[in-house]
Design a protein around this motif. Structure first.
Motif, PDB file in Angstrom:
ATOM      1  N   ASP A  71     -55.238 -16.062  13.755  1.00  0.00           N
ATOM      2  CA  ASP A  71     -55.619 -16.417  12.284  1.00  0.00           C
ATOM      3  C   ASP A  71     -56.913 -15.667  12.009  1.00  0.00           C
ATOM      4  N   ASN A  72     -57.575 -15.168  13.023  1.00  0.00           N
ATOM      5  CA  ASN A  72     -58.893 -14.507  12.598  1.00  0.00           C
ATOM      6  C   ASN A  72     -58.792 -13.140  13.349  1.00  0.00           C
ATOM      7  N   LEU A  73     -57.675 -12.512  13.654  1.00  0.00           N
ATOM      8  CA  LEU A  73     -57.370 -11.572  14.496  1.00  0.00           C
ATOM      9  C   LEU A  73     -57.219 -10.169  13.376  1.00  0.00           C
ATOM     10  N   LEU A  74     -57.978  -9.286  13.895  1.00  0.00           N
ATOM     11  CA  LEU A  74     -58.026  -8.020  12.694  1.00  0.00           C
ATOM     12  C   LEU A  74     -57.190  -6.779  13.586  1.00  0.00           C
ATOM     13  N   PRO A  75     -55.979  -6.751  13.722  1.00  0.00           N
ATOM     14  CA  PRO A  75     -55.391  -5.603  14.467  1.00  0.00           C
ATOM     15  C   PRO A  75     -55.595  -4.167  13.922  1.00  0.00           C
ATOM     16  N   GLU A  76     -55.667  -3.065  14.451  1.00  0.00           N
ATOM     17  CA  GLU A  76     -56.248  -1.824  13.934  1.00  0.00           C
ATOM     18  C   GLU A  76     -54.700  -1.300  13.246  1.00  0.00           C
ATOM     19  N   VAL A  77     -54.879  -1.014  11.870  1.00  0.00           N
ATOM     20  CA  VAL A  77     -53.880  -0.524  11.201  1.00  0.00           C
ATOM     21  C   VAL A  77     -54.140   0.882  10.773  1.00  0.00           C
ATOM     22  N   TYR A  78     -53.052   1.951  10.863  1.00  0.00           N
ATOM     23  CA  TYR A  78     -53.343   3.350  10.505  1.00  0.00           C
ATOM     24  C   TYR A  78     -52.536   3.857   9.553  1.00  0.00           C
ATOM     25  N   PHE A  79     -52.865   4.896   8.741  1.00  0.00           N
ATOM     26  CA  PHE A  79     -52.000   5.251   7.801  1.00  0.00           C
ATOM     27  C   PHE A  79     -51.456   6.982   8.107  1.00  0.00           C
ATOM     28  N   ASP A  80     -50.051   6.865   7.887  1.00  0.00           N
ATOM     29  CA  ASP A  80     -49.454   7.964   8.316  1.00  0.00           C
ATOM     30  C   ASP A  80     -49.391   9.051   6.975  1.00  0.00           C
ATOM     31  N   GLU A  81     -50.133   9.647   6.754  1.00  0.00           N
ATOM     32  CA  GLU A  81     -49.859  10.625   5.398  1.00  0.00           C
ATOM     33  C   GLU A  81     -48.679  11.092   5.265  1.00  0.00           C
ATOM     34  N   THR A  82     -47.943  11.901   6.275  1.00  0.00           N
ATOM     35  CA  THR A  82     -46.714  12.451   6.262  1.00  0.00           C
ATOM     36  C   THR A  82     -45.650  11.521   5.692  1.00  0.00           C
ATOM     37  N   HIS A  83     -45.624  10.327   6.102  1.00  0.00           N
ATOM     38  CA  HIS A  83     -44.448   9.242   5.598  1.00  0.00           C
ATOM     39  C   HIS A  83     -44.947   8.303   4.559  1.00  0.00           C
ATOM     40  N   GLY A  84     -46.167   8.208   4.243  1.00  0.00           N
ATOM     41  CA  GLY A  84     -46.708   7.307   3.043  1.00  0.00           C
ATOM     42  C   GLY A  84     -46.723   6.006   3.728  1.00  0.00           C
ATOM     43  N   MET A  85     -46.782   5.744   4.990  1.00  0.00           N
ATOM     44  CA  MET A  85     -46.649   4.530   5.449  1.00  0.00           C
ATOM     45  C   MET A  85     -47.663   3.926   6.568  1.00  0.00           C
TER      46      MET A  85
END
Length: 296
Positions: A71-85
């Motif tokens: 509940d207090n965990l922050l996974p590292e999230v990335y953004f893929d510019e090519t796919h917009g995801m």
């Protein structure tokens, strides 16, 4: 997967969430507490722990102390510019989320995946004693984010992804693009019939001598119909393992267990429970997963 913890202490986050619990969650939590108030099922220590948990925490599908760390965990999230995801790293690979997902929604979805597949979770698909063997032919029915399939993609011979939600299909094709030579996308509902909307496992996969098969099935309550659609594979396969969800309806565990018995499959039920209900029902503690195998 990399993680960062939020600056606020976990106890404070949990307290605030309990105080601000949405009305619908609060009503479900109170209904569960009332249902189990004097139930003989409280003799089960796991259910007793769950009820004790719900008295001081917001409603959740996994009302147990082991789940709090997410509940207090922050996974590292990335953004893929090519796919917009947005995507996260999962089992050494990129797991993508649909284009409409925000970074925060991707964080919450990842927390849910990690919680569901925690070693103490009743929803854990694979264990040290129950695993996908190398060069297996795998059917993943009810793929969603694809975390199960992604966790075993490197070792499988062929992978059938059965998912009919077009949003997820689009996303999964990005996630599994590196393995397109061995991945088959099936954009239909899994069932006991074959037509424009539905497909059976027997239509997709035939039992061949020497092949190893693994079927993971989480299809929103259609598990029994889907098992009826793989009679030939269950009868003829000489090496087959199955992960079958049993929590969507209260009688699923008994009925699916009976089906496994009829085909001579040895099976065991995963430890623990999930708190679940269909619409407008009071949630109940239900056994979550049958892990079965048939070896000749």
């Amino acid at each position: 997967m990399n993680f960062v913890h939020k600056i606020f202490p976990t106890w404070l986050v949990l307290f605030v969430r309990f105080i601000l619990e949405p009305k619908g969650y609060k009503l479900r939590r109170k209904a569960v507490l009332k249902l189990y108030e004097k139930s003989d099922l409280l003799k089960d220590p796991v259910i007793r722990e769950g009820i004790r948990f719900l008295k001081s925490h917001k409603f959740t599908t996994f009302p147990f102390k082991w789940a709090l760390k997410y509940d207090n965990l922050l996974p590292e999230v990335y953004f893929d510019e090519t796919h917009g995801m947005f995507y996260v790293e999962y089992c050494g690979h990129k797991l993508y989320y649909p284009k409409g997902y925000s970074r925060m929604r991707a964080i919450w979805a990842t927390r849910s995946i990690l919680k569901e597949q925690d070693p103490q979770s009743s929803h854990l698909y694979l264990t040290s004693d129950f695993y996908v063997e190398p060069d297996s032919i795998v059917v993943d029915a009810g793929v969603a984010e694809g975390n199960f399939a992604l966790s075993i993609i490197d070792k499988v011979k062929r992978l059938y992804l059965i998912e009919c939600d077009p949003t997820w299909v689009e996303t999964l094709k990005v996630t599994f693009a590196p393995w397109k030579e061995k991945v088959v996308f099936v954009e239909k509902y899994l069932s006991d019939m074959d037509d424009d909307q539905f497909v059976t496992i027997d239509h997709l996969v035939r039992a061949l001598e020497g092949e190893k098969y693994f079927v993971k099935m989480d299809v929103e309550g259609f598990e029994k119909q889907s098992l009826a659609g793989m009679k030939q594979l269950l009868t003829a396969a000489t090496n087959i393992k199955l992960d079958i969800c049993t929590y969507h309806f209260e009688d699923d565990l008994v009925q699916i267990g009976s089906i496994m018995d009829n085909y001579g499959c040895k099976y065991h039920v995963s430890d623990g429970y999930v708190l679940f209900s269909q619409q407008n029902e009071t949630p109940t503690f239900r056994k979550t997963l049958i892990r079965a195998e048939k070896l000749h």
